[in-house]
Design a protein around this motif. Structure first.
Motif, PDB file in Angstrom:
ATOM      1  N   LEU A 146       0.837  -1.206   0.000  1.00  0.00           N
ATOM      2  CA  LEU A 146       0.000   0.000   0.000  1.00  0.00           C
ATOM      3  C   LEU A 146       0.866   1.248   0.000  1.00  0.00           C
ATOM      4  CD1 LEU A 146      -2.692   1.455   0.106  1.00  0.00           C
ATOM      5  CD2 LEU A 146      -2.772   1.034   2.586  1.00  0.00           C
ATOM      6  N   ALA A 147       1.934   1.221   0.778  1.00  0.00           N
ATOM      7  CA  ALA A 147       2.844   2.373   0.812  1.00  0.00           C
ATOM      8  C   ALA A 147       3.435   2.624  -0.577  1.00  0.00           C
ATOM      9  CB  ALA A 147       3.957   2.135   1.829  1.00  0.00           C
ATOM     10  N   GLU A 148       3.854   1.556  -1.235  1.00  0.00           N
ATOM     11  CA  GLU A 148       4.433   1.716  -2.573  1.00  0.00           C
ATOM     12  C   GLU A 148       3.395   2.255  -3.557  1.00  0.00           C
ATOM     13  OE1 GLU A 148       7.106  -1.309  -4.158  1.00  0.00           O
ATOM     14  OE2 GLU A 148       6.093  -1.167  -6.105  1.00  0.00           O
ATOM     15  N   THR A 149       2.182   1.717  -3.472  1.00  0.00           N
ATOM     16  CA  THR A 149       1.111   2.155  -4.363  1.00  0.00           C
ATOM     17  C   THR A 149       0.829   3.643  -4.197  1.00  0.00           C
ATOM     18  OG1 THR A 149       0.083  -0.041  -4.322  1.00  0.00           O
ATOM     19  CG2 THR A 149      -1.331   1.812  -4.930  1.00  0.00           C
ATOM     20  N   LEU A 150       0.746   4.089  -2.950  1.00  0.00           N
ATOM     21  CA  LEU A 150       0.409   5.493  -2.681  1.00  0.00           C
ATOM     22  C   LEU A 150       1.580   6.432  -2.989  1.00  0.00           C
ATOM     23  CD1 LEU A 150      -1.586   5.090   0.662  1.00  0.00           C
ATOM     24  CD2 LEU A 150      -2.519   5.490  -1.636  1.00  0.00           C
ATOM     25  N   THR A 151       2.759   5.889  -3.011  1.00  0.00           N
ATOM     26  CA  THR A 151       3.939   6.708  -3.303  1.00  0.00           C
ATOM     27  C   THR A 151       4.190   6.814  -4.801  1.00  0.00           C
ATOM     28  OG1 THR A 151       4.919   5.952  -1.226  1.00  0.00           O
ATOM     29  CG2 THR A 151       6.399   6.983  -2.815  1.00  0.00           C
ATOM     30  N   THR A 152       4.018   5.681  -5.492  1.00  0.00           N
ATOM     31  CA  THR A 152       4.386   5.653  -6.918  1.00  0.00           C
ATOM     32  C   THR A 152       3.205   5.896  -7.850  1.00  0.00           C
ATOM     33  OG1 THR A 152       3.951   3.275  -7.162  1.00  0.00           O
ATOM     34  CG2 THR A 152       6.158   3.922  -6.418  1.00  0.00           C
ATOM     35  N   GLY A 153       1.968   5.602  -7.382  1.00  0.00           N
ATOM     36  CA  GLY A 153       0.820   5.674  -8.279  1.00  0.00           C
ATOM     37  C   GLY A 153       0.708   4.473  -9.207  1.00  0.00           C
ATOM     38  N   ARG A 154       1.543   3.500  -9.022  1.00  0.00           N
ATOM     39  CA  ARG A 154       1.439   2.225  -9.735  1.00  0.00           C
ATOM     40  C   ARG A 154       0.962   1.194  -8.720  1.00  0.00           C
ATOM     41  NH1 ARG A 154       4.927   0.669 -14.151  1.00  0.00           N
ATOM     42  NH2 ARG A 154       4.648  -1.447 -13.400  1.00  0.00           N
ATOM     43  N   VAL A 155      -0.129   0.492  -9.059  1.00  0.00           N
ATOM     44  CA  VAL A 155      -0.725  -0.382  -8.056  1.00  0.00           C
ATOM     45  C   VAL A 155       0.147  -1.621  -7.822  1.00  0.00           C
ATOM     46  CG1 VAL A 155      -2.742  -1.740  -7.398  1.00  0.00           C
ATOM     47  CG2 VAL A 155      -3.040   0.429  -8.608  1.00  0.00           C
ATOM     48  N   CYS A 156       0.425  -1.855  -6.560  1.00  0.00           N
ATOM     49  CA  CYS A 156       1.238  -2.982  -6.110  1.00  0.00           C
ATOM     50  C   CYS A 156       0.448  -3.746  -5.060  1.00  0.00           C
ATOM     51  CB  CYS A 156       2.548  -2.459  -5.520  1.00  0.00           C
ATOM     52  SG  CYS A 156       3.598  -3.726  -4.789  1.00  0.00           S
ATOM     53  N   TYR A 157       0.206  -5.018  -5.324  1.00  0.00           N
ATOM     54  CA  TYR A 157      -0.499  -5.865  -4.364  1.00  0.00           C
ATOM     55  C   TYR A 157       0.512  -6.736  -3.620  1.00  0.00           C
ATOM     56  CZ  TYR A 157      -4.602  -4.624  -7.199  1.00  0.00           C
ATOM     57  OH  TYR A 157      -5.589  -3.940  -7.860  1.00  0.00           O
ATOM     58  N   TYR A 158      -0.044  -7.600  -2.750  1.00  0.00           N
ATOM     59  CA  TYR A 158       0.771  -8.614  -2.095  1.00  0.00           C
ATOM     60  C   TYR A 158       0.222  -9.968  -2.515  1.00  0.00           C
ATOM     61  CZ  TYR A 158       2.923 -11.557   1.445  1.00  0.00           C
ATOM     62  OH  TYR A 158       3.634 -12.555   2.084  1.00  0.00           O
ATOM     63  N   SER A 159       1.051 -10.793  -3.091  1.00  0.00           N
ATOM     64  CA  SER A 159       0.626 -12.128  -3.513  1.00  0.00           C
ATOM     65  C   SER A 159       0.677 -13.074  -2.319  1.00  0.00           C
ATOM     66  CB  SER A 159       1.533 -12.643  -4.630  1.00  0.00           C
ATOM     67  OG  SER A 159       1.278 -14.021  -4.834  1.00  0.00           O
ATOM     68  N   ARG A 160      -0.497 -13.560  -1.917  1.00  0.00           N
ATOM     69  CA  ARG A 160      -0.548 -14.478  -0.785  1.00  0.00           C
ATOM     70  C   ARG A 160       0.052 -15.837  -1.145  1.00  0.00           C
ATOM     71  NH1 ARG A 160      -6.675 -14.421   0.862  1.00  0.00           N
ATOM     72  NH2 ARG A 160      -6.780 -14.681  -1.409  1.00  0.00           N
ATOM     73  N   SER A 161      -0.071 -16.233  -2.413  1.00  0.00           N
ATOM     74  CA  SER A 161       0.483 -17.534  -2.800  1.00  0.00           C
ATOM     75  C   SER A 161       2.007 -17.466  -2.919  1.00  0.00           C
ATOM     76  CB  SER A 161      -0.138 -18.011  -4.119  1.00  0.00           C
ATOM     77  OG  SER A 161       0.051 -17.046  -5.124  1.00  0.00           O
ATOM     78  N   ARG A 162       2.487 -16.371  -3.487  1.00  0.00           N
ATOM     79  CA  ARG A 162       3.943 -16.253  -3.673  1.00  0.00           C
ATOM     80  C   ARG A 162       4.636 -15.584  -2.499  1.00  0.00           C
ATOM     81  NH1 ARG A 162       4.602 -12.893  -8.433  1.00  0.00           N
ATOM     82  NH2 ARG A 162       2.370 -12.704  -8.775  1.00  0.00           N
TER      83      ARG A 162
END
Lengths: 147, 147
Positions: free
Chosen positions: A55-71
């Motif tokens: 979430l921090a990366e998404t709000l900083t960069t404007g590129r959506v970054c999720y967290y992969s629960r499987s990976r």
């Protein structure tokens, strides 16, 4: 892909506002929050998860970054497929434990090659696929299988 | 409430199709699936959870029924507030572990009295409330506090 990557300018959320915002988010016991992505046509594209770092990366960069629960790793949407999500807006719900992201989706959001992941309609005659893929997974990922 | 309760006719999903559909859903380790509710204007209203029983009831009756994780019981949306959700369509995502419901929402979906739960915008100046309540929680629930 013929669709143009219309990058948008996201005004980055800087520290200390970012820290303040992240402190308000109610991550679950696994440290995650669910995030719904909706495009500018209000089409709901997908639901995925974010940890604090994503979430921090998404709000900083404007590129959506999720967290992969499987990976068990950050999942920069489109890093394999090129189908990136540019952030237009983000809102928390009343319980501060779910996010609604408004995104500009390049191409398709779904790893099956469909614009939206929600294509399996529950109907009185069974499960019906509402849409066909716009692009094949092979074209999206080459020999790879995941986005 | 001045808004009319435009009840819609849902074609109930009968057994054995219902059983077949429920068998395809990937409930999580707690036996739950997340469900996004979106109205006919494509406004995303809320995210909540369903267990197998809640989903079966929803698909049978056409009235949306969630599972309250805090109260550990079925949560027939609007049973306290009158703000019911009539089901128009339901779709599973590609992983079969998230639902997108299209609903006709009577009044407001949020217990704060707002149409949508997603009103806390994350902005460079902090958290900003995007909407005001349409109705007070007291008017919704009387002396009660939860929907």
């Amino acid at each position: 892909m013929t669709q143009q990557d219309n990058k948008v300018e996201w005004a980055p959320i800087a520290t200390p506002i970012l820290t303040e915002l992240l402190g308000k988010v109610r991550f679950n016991e696994q440290g995650l929050i669910s995030a719904i992505a909706q495009d500018e046509s209000r089409n709901v594209l997908m639901l995925a998860w974010m940890n604090r770092e994503a979430l921090a990366e998404t709000l900083t960069t404007g590129r959506v970054c999720y967290y992969s629960r499987s990976r068990k790793t950050l999942w920069r949407k489109g890093e394999s497929s090129g189908q990136v999500q540019h952030l237009l807006a983000a809102a928390l719900d009343c319980d501060l434990d779910c996010l609604l992201l408004t995104v500009r989706q390049k191409g398709v959001a779904c790893h099956t090659g469909r614009r939206s992941c929600f294509y399996n309609a529950l109907t009185p005659t069974g499960l019906i696929e509402l849409t066909e893929p716009d692009i094949t997974p092979d074209a999206l990922y080459g020999a790879k299988t995941s986005s």
